[in-house]
Motif scaffolding. Structure first.
Motif, PDB file in Angstrom:
ATOM      1  N   TYR A  93       2.322  21.398   0.046  1.00 47.04           N
ATOM      2  CA  TYR A  93       0.963  20.565  -0.113  1.00 47.04           C
ATOM      3  C   TYR A  93       0.895  19.818   1.369  1.00 47.04           C
ATOM      4  CZ  TYR A  93       1.453  21.395  -5.064  1.00 47.04           C
ATOM      5  OH  TYR A  93       1.580  21.930  -6.329  1.00 47.04           O
ATOM      6  N   PRO A  94       0.511  20.627   2.269  1.00 42.14           N
ATOM      7  CA  PRO A  94       0.343  19.989   3.657  1.00 42.14           C
ATOM      8  C   PRO A  94      -0.609  18.994   3.682  1.00 42.14           C
ATOM      9  CG  PRO A  94      -0.544  22.194   3.799  1.00 42.14           C
ATOM     10  CD  PRO A  94       0.240  22.189   2.295  1.00 42.14           C
ATOM     11  N   THR A  95      -0.452  17.959   4.392  1.00 44.09           N
ATOM     12  CA  THR A  95      -1.450  16.534   4.595  1.00 44.09           C
ATOM     13  C   THR A  95      -2.285  17.186   5.569  1.00 44.09           C
ATOM     14  OG1 THR A  95      -0.170  15.359   5.851  1.00 44.09           O
ATOM     15  CG2 THR A  95       0.165  15.171   3.437  1.00 44.09           C
ATOM     16  N   ALA A  96      -3.421  16.332   5.727  1.00 43.45           N
ATOM     17  CA  ALA A  96      -4.562  16.484   6.623  1.00 43.45           C
ATOM     18  C   ALA A  96      -3.895  16.132   8.174  1.00 43.45           C
ATOM     19  CB  ALA A  96      -5.640  15.471   6.382  1.00 43.45           C
ATOM     20  N   GLU A  97      -2.952  15.079   8.042  1.00 44.08           N
ATOM     21  CA  GLU A  97      -2.385  14.500   9.445  1.00 44.08           C
ATOM     22  C   GLU A  97      -1.258  15.657   9.907  1.00 44.08           C
ATOM     23  OE1 GLU A  97      -1.310  12.243   6.051  1.00 44.08           O
ATOM     24  OE2 GLU A  97      -3.571  11.950   6.505  1.00 44.08           O
ATOM     25  N   ALA A  98      -0.802  16.490   9.068  1.00 47.53           N
ATOM     26  CA  ALA A  98       0.323  17.591   9.392  1.00 47.53           C
ATOM     27  C   ALA A  98      -0.380  18.619  10.313  1.00 47.53           C
ATOM     28  CB  ALA A  98       0.850  17.945   8.362  1.00 47.53           C
ATOM     29  N   GLN A 128      10.237  17.828   2.858  1.00 41.46           N
ATOM     30  CA  GLN A 128      10.224  19.054   3.612  1.00 41.46           C
ATOM     31  C   GLN A 128       9.356  20.112   2.309  1.00 41.46           C
ATOM     32  OE1 GLN A 128      14.286  20.201   4.718  1.00 41.46           O
ATOM     33  NE2 GLN A 128      13.803  19.029   6.715  1.00 41.46           N
ATOM     34  N   LYS A 129      10.128  20.065   1.145  1.00 41.10           N
ATOM     35  CA  LYS A 129       9.259  21.015   0.346  1.00 41.10           C
ATOM     36  C   LYS A 129       7.859  20.598  -0.225  1.00 41.10           C
ATOM     37  CE  LYS A 129      10.023  22.985  -4.319  1.00 41.10           C
ATOM     38  NZ  LYS A 129      10.774  23.003  -5.431  1.00 41.10           N
ATOM     39  N   ARG A 130       7.651  19.332  -0.278  1.00 41.36           N
ATOM     40  CA  ARG A 130       6.429  19.020  -0.482  1.00 41.36           C
ATOM     41  C   ARG A 130       5.413  19.383   0.692  1.00 41.36           C
ATOM     42  NH1 ARG A 130       5.638  13.081   0.954  1.00 41.36           N
ATOM     43  NH2 ARG A 130       5.866  14.010   2.964  1.00 41.36           N
ATOM     44  N   ASP A 131       5.913  18.894   1.742  1.00 41.87           N
ATOM     45  CA  ASP A 131       5.055  19.487   3.097  1.00 41.87           C
ATOM     46  C   ASP A 131       4.711  21.060   3.174  1.00 41.87           C
ATOM     47  OD1 ASP A 131       4.817  16.640   3.628  1.00 41.87           O
ATOM     48  OD2 ASP A 131       6.321  16.643   5.272  1.00 41.87           O
ATOM     49  N   GLU A 132       5.675  21.721   2.953  1.00 39.89           N
ATOM     50  CA  GLU A 132       5.369  23.231   2.692  1.00 39.89           C
ATOM     51  C   GLU A 132       4.461  23.566   1.696  1.00 39.89           C
ATOM     52  OE1 GLU A 132       9.424  24.955   2.157  1.00 39.89           O
ATOM     53  OE2 GLU A 132       9.917  24.411   4.139  1.00 39.89           O
ATOM     54  N   GLU A 169       1.064  -0.972  -0.011  1.00 37.43           N
ATOM     55  CA  GLU A 169       0.004   0.080  -0.010  1.00 37.43           C
ATOM     56  C   GLU A 169       0.841   1.282  -0.088  1.00 37.43           C
ATOM     57  OE1 GLU A 169      -3.710   1.989   2.566  1.00 37.43           O
ATOM     58  OE2 GLU A 169      -3.216  -0.170   2.936  1.00 37.43           O
ATOM     59  N   GLY A 170       0.558   2.258  -0.739  1.00 34.14           N
ATOM     60  CA  GLY A 170       1.561   3.261  -0.882  1.00 34.14           C
ATOM     61  C   GLY A 170       0.850   4.402  -1.536  1.00 34.14           C
ATOM     62  N   LEU A 171       1.556   5.561  -1.826  1.00 32.67           N
ATOM     63  CA  LEU A 171       1.039   6.892  -2.164  1.00 32.67           C
ATOM     64  C   LEU A 171       2.141   7.077  -3.445  1.00 32.67           C
ATOM     65  CD1 LEU A 171      -0.503   9.253  -1.839  1.00 32.67           C
ATOM     66  CD2 LEU A 171       1.097  10.028  -0.091  1.00 32.67           C
ATOM     67  N   ILE A 172       1.568   7.578  -4.466  1.00 36.47           N
ATOM     68  CA  ILE A 172       2.398   8.181  -5.637  1.00 36.47           C
ATOM     69  C   ILE A 172       2.240   9.453  -5.856  1.00 36.47           C
ATOM     70  CG2 ILE A 172       2.745   8.014  -8.145  1.00 36.47           C
ATOM     71  CD1 ILE A 172       1.633   5.225  -8.340  1.00 36.47           C
ATOM     72  N   HIS A 173       3.290  10.166  -5.589  1.00 35.69           N
ATOM     73  CA  HIS A 173       3.304  11.729  -5.900  1.00 35.69           C
ATOM     74  C   HIS A 173       3.384  12.036  -7.404  1.00 35.69           C
ATOM     75  CE1 HIS A 173       3.576  12.704  -1.720  1.00 35.69           C
ATOM     76  NE2 HIS A 173       3.901  11.509  -1.347  1.00 35.69           N
ATOM     77  N   TRP A 174       2.459  12.565  -8.173  1.00 36.97           N
ATOM     78  CA  TRP A 174       2.599  12.850  -9.437  1.00 36.97           C
ATOM     79  C   TRP A 174       3.030  14.460  -9.701  1.00 36.97           C
ATOM     80  CZ3 TRP A 174       3.263   9.026 -12.498  1.00 36.97           C
ATOM     81  CH2 TRP A 174       2.595   7.594 -12.375  1.00 36.97           C
ATOM     82  N   ARG A 175       3.967  14.675 -10.521  1.00 32.97           N
ATOM     83  CA  ARG A 175       4.001  15.912 -10.900  1.00 32.97           C
ATOM     84  C   ARG A 175       4.495  15.995 -12.523  1.00 32.97           C
ATOM     85  NH1 ARG A 175       9.282  18.921 -10.684  1.00 32.97           N
ATOM     86  NH2 ARG A 175      10.302  17.026 -10.104  1.00 32.97           N
ATOM     87  N   HIS A 176       3.788  17.142 -13.039  1.00 29.47           N
ATOM     88  CA  HIS A 176       4.212  17.261 -14.297  1.00 29.47           C
ATOM     89  C   HIS A 176       5.677  17.749 -14.615  1.00 29.47           C
ATOM     90  CE1 HIS A 176       0.722  16.442 -16.907  1.00 29.47           C
ATOM     91  NE2 HIS A 176       0.002  17.214 -16.162  1.00 29.47           N
ATOM     92  N   VAL A 177       6.260  17.027 -15.372  1.00 31.40           N
ATOM     93  CA  VAL A 177       7.711  17.453 -15.724  1.00 31.40           C
ATOM     94  C   VAL A 177       7.920  18.007 -17.129  1.00 31.40           C
ATOM     95  CG1 VAL A 177       8.915  16.435 -13.945  1.00 31.40           C
ATOM     96  CG2 VAL A 177       8.677  15.267 -16.031  1.00 31.40           C
TER      97      VAL A 177
END
Length: 120
Positions: free
Chosen positions: A115-120, A109-113, A13-21
């Motif tokens: 796009y903060p998650t509900a858990e953060a 760190q950059k991702r969390d700044e 089980e996991g999470l894919i972080h997609w980003r248009h490059v």
């Protein structure tokens, strides 16, 4: 991915972080989305997963898909292919890269700044 072992099979089980490059529409470059996936590990590093939830999209550009993934022998990358409902491959193959520990920390760190998650 976080792996959970069960009786005679292994589930992931996991999470894919997609980003248009790359994209024909330059306004889409840098756009991000998350896709939550779960599935199972088969033999020789083959992993089959299916998305069950997406988030952080405005407008929507990622849908829940099925994926065939193959872990490289050295564990440095996962090669993948989209499998849409009804079979057939996606628009192209993709590669998920493993980052060095320091790179991963900086990326999180950059991702969390941004796009903060509900858990953060």
């Amino acid at each position: 991915f976080v792996e959970r072992a069960q009786a005679d099979e292994s589930e992931v089980e996991g999470l894919i972080h997609w980003r248009h490059v790359r994209h024909n529409n330059s306004a889409k470059i840098g756009k991000r989305a998350r896709e939550y996936v779960r599935g199972s590990v088969r033999d020789a590093g083959n992993i089959d997963v299916k998305g069950y939830k997406t988030e952080l999209q405005s407008p929507a550009w990622v849908c829940c898909c099925k994926y065939e993934l193959l872990l490289s022998e050295d564990g440095s990358r996962i090669e993948g292919q989209f499998l849409f409902n009804g079979g057939g491959g996606g628009d192209s193959r993709f590669t998920l890269q493993k980052l060095a520990p320091q790179e991963a920390t900086e990326w999180r760190q950059k991702r969390d700044e941004e796009y903060p998650t509900a858990e953060a």
